[in-house]
Design a protein around this motif. Structure first.
Motif, PDB file in Angstrom:
ATOM      1  N   TYR A  48       1.115  -0.881   0.060  1.00  0.00           N
ATOM      2  CA  TYR A  48       0.114  -0.042   0.501  1.00  0.00           C
ATOM      3  C   TYR A  48       0.446   1.389   0.151  1.00  0.00           C
ATOM      4  O   TYR A  48       1.966   0.975   0.430  1.00  0.00           O
ATOM      5  N   THR A  49       0.110   2.329  -0.954  1.00  0.00           N
ATOM      6  CA  THR A  49       1.250   3.543  -1.034  1.00  0.00           C
ATOM      7  C   THR A  49       0.255   4.118   0.352  1.00  0.00           C
ATOM      8  O   THR A  49      -0.375   4.039   0.755  1.00  0.00           O
ATOM      9  N   GLY A  50       1.500   4.954   1.151  1.00  0.00           N
ATOM     10  CA  GLY A  50       1.237   5.940   2.065  1.00  0.00           C
ATOM     11  C   GLY A  50       1.026   7.343   2.016  1.00  0.00           C
ATOM     12  O   GLY A  50       0.621   8.058   0.951  1.00  0.00           O
ATOM     13  N   SER A  51       0.836   7.703   3.030  1.00  0.00           N
ATOM     14  CA  SER A  51       0.751   9.573   3.143  1.00  0.00           C
ATOM     15  C   SER A  51       1.181   9.756   2.414  1.00  0.00           C
ATOM     16  O   SER A  51       2.997   9.743   2.397  1.00  0.00           O
ATOM     17  N   GLN A  52       1.576  10.839   1.269  1.00  0.00           N
ATOM     18  CA  GLN A  52       2.554  11.661   0.280  1.00  0.00           C
ATOM     19  C   GLN A  52       2.769  12.998   1.372  1.00  0.00           C
ATOM     20  O   GLN A  52       3.805  13.511   0.607  1.00  0.00           O
ATOM     21  N   THR A  53       1.762  13.474   1.445  1.00  0.00           N
ATOM     22  CA  THR A  53       2.123  14.964   2.429  1.00  0.00           C
ATOM     23  C   THR A  53       2.674  15.330   3.126  1.00  0.00           C
ATOM     24  O   THR A  53       3.300  15.936   4.280  1.00  0.00           O
ATOM     25  N   GLY A  54       3.305  14.714   4.594  1.00  0.00           N
ATOM     26  CA  GLY A  54       4.064  14.174   5.980  1.00  0.00           C
ATOM     27  C   GLY A  54       3.465  14.944   6.543  1.00  0.00           C
ATOM     28  O   GLY A  54       3.669  15.231   7.676  1.00  0.00           O
ATOM     29  N   THR A  55       1.970  15.098   7.122  1.00  0.00           N
ATOM     30  CA  THR A  55       1.115  15.691   7.748  1.00  0.00           C
ATOM     31  C   THR A  55       1.213  14.574   8.868  1.00  0.00           C
ATOM     32  O   THR A  55       0.515  13.590   8.680  1.00  0.00           O
ATOM     33  N   LEU A  56       1.563  15.748  10.571  1.00  0.00           N
ATOM     34  CA  LEU A  56       1.299  14.379  11.468  1.00  0.00           C
ATOM     35  C   LEU A  56      -0.520  14.798  11.834  1.00  0.00           C
ATOM     36  O   LEU A  56      -0.918  16.103  11.962  1.00  0.00           O
ATOM     37  N   LEU A  57      -0.518  14.373  12.048  1.00  0.00           N
ATOM     38  CA  LEU A  57      -2.321  13.628  12.091  1.00  0.00           C
ATOM     39  C   LEU A  57      -2.720  13.320  13.796  1.00  0.00           C
ATOM     40  O   LEU A  57      -3.775  13.510  13.876  1.00  0.00           O
ATOM     41  N   TRP A  58      -1.779  13.201  14.515  1.00  0.00           N
ATOM     42  CA  TRP A  58      -1.773  13.372  15.594  1.00  0.00           C
ATOM     43  C   TRP A  58      -0.491  13.098  16.633  1.00  0.00           C
ATOM     44  O   TRP A  58       0.944  12.790  16.076  1.00  0.00           O
ATOM     45  N   SER A  59      -0.319  13.116  18.301  1.00  0.00           N
ATOM     46  CA  SER A  59       0.972  13.178  18.637  1.00  0.00           C
ATOM     47  C   SER A  59       0.564  12.779  20.365  1.00  0.00           C
ATOM     48  O   SER A  59      -0.478  12.651  20.414  1.00  0.00           O
ATOM     49  N   TYR A  60       1.376  12.134  20.998  1.00  0.00           N
ATOM     50  CA  TYR A  60       1.557  12.331  22.840  1.00  0.00           C
ATOM     51  C   TYR A  60       2.612  12.168  23.081  1.00  0.00           C
ATOM     52  O   TYR A  60       4.224  11.890  22.743  1.00  0.00           O
ATOM     53  N   GLN A  61       2.382  12.813  24.393  1.00  0.00           N
ATOM     54  CA  GLN A  61       3.645  13.430  25.360  1.00  0.00           C
ATOM     55  C   GLN A  61       3.502  12.220  26.299  1.00  0.00           C
ATOM     56  O   GLN A  61       3.114  11.786  26.643  1.00  0.00           O
ATOM     57  N   THR A  62       4.922  12.236  25.845  1.00  0.00           N
ATOM     58  CA  THR A  62       5.356  10.109  27.597  1.00  0.00           C
ATOM     59  C   THR A  62       6.159  10.554  28.056  1.00  0.00           C
ATOM     60  O   THR A  62       6.820  12.137  27.807  1.00  0.00           O
ATOM     61  N   GLY A  63       6.220  10.425  29.570  1.00  0.00           N
ATOM     62  CA  GLY A  63       7.202  10.795  30.566  1.00  0.00           C
ATOM     63  C   GLY A  63       9.225  10.560  30.223  1.00  0.00           C
ATOM     64  O   GLY A  63       9.083  11.157  30.912  1.00  0.00           O
ATOM     65  N   SER A  64       9.012  10.100  28.710  1.00  0.00           N
ATOM     66  CA  SER A  64      11.014   9.987  29.015  1.00  0.00           C
ATOM     67  C   SER A  64      10.779   9.524  27.382  1.00  0.00           C
ATOM     68  O   SER A  64       9.491   9.530  26.304  1.00  0.00           O
ATOM     69  N   TYR A  65      11.322   9.588  26.651  1.00  0.00           N
ATOM     70  CA  TYR A  65      12.091   8.494  25.116  1.00  0.00           C
ATOM     71  C   TYR A  65      11.395   7.545  25.319  1.00  0.00           C
ATOM     72  O   TYR A  65      11.158   6.198  25.532  1.00  0.00           O
TER      73      TYR A  65
END
Length: 92
Positions: A48-65
């Protein structure tokens, strides 16, 4: 005597891991990603071909790396391990 017993037990466990677990780890051959890296050649390439735009859809902040690659569970959650000694299960 005890050393031989422990060595025998260790060898039995090693043999189980070496020969039995790879057989159990195989997924359904009809699934879209039936084995590690997707196919018998282990290319890791999807059909399958993924997104070609590189748009960030979501993120989540964890307590460390985050140190582990993401895994998708049967429940649809994305699981990752973090250096804050936590495993995060994220859903929409």
């Amino acid at each position: 005597m005890k050393r031989r017993l422990y060595l025998g037990m260790a060898m039995s466990c090693f043999m189980a891991v070496l020969f039995v677990l790879p057989l159990l780890a195989q997924l359904d051959p009809n699934s879209p990603w039936p084995m590690f890296h997707g196919n018998a050649q282990h290319t890791g390439q999807s059909a399958y071909t993924g997104s070609q735009t590189g748009t960030l859809l979501w993120s989540y902040q964890t307590g460390s790396y985050v140190f582990s690659p993401p895994a998708i569970g049967f429940d649809g959650r994305v699981y990752v391990g973090s250096l804050d000694s936590s495993i995060y299960g994220l859903n929409s």
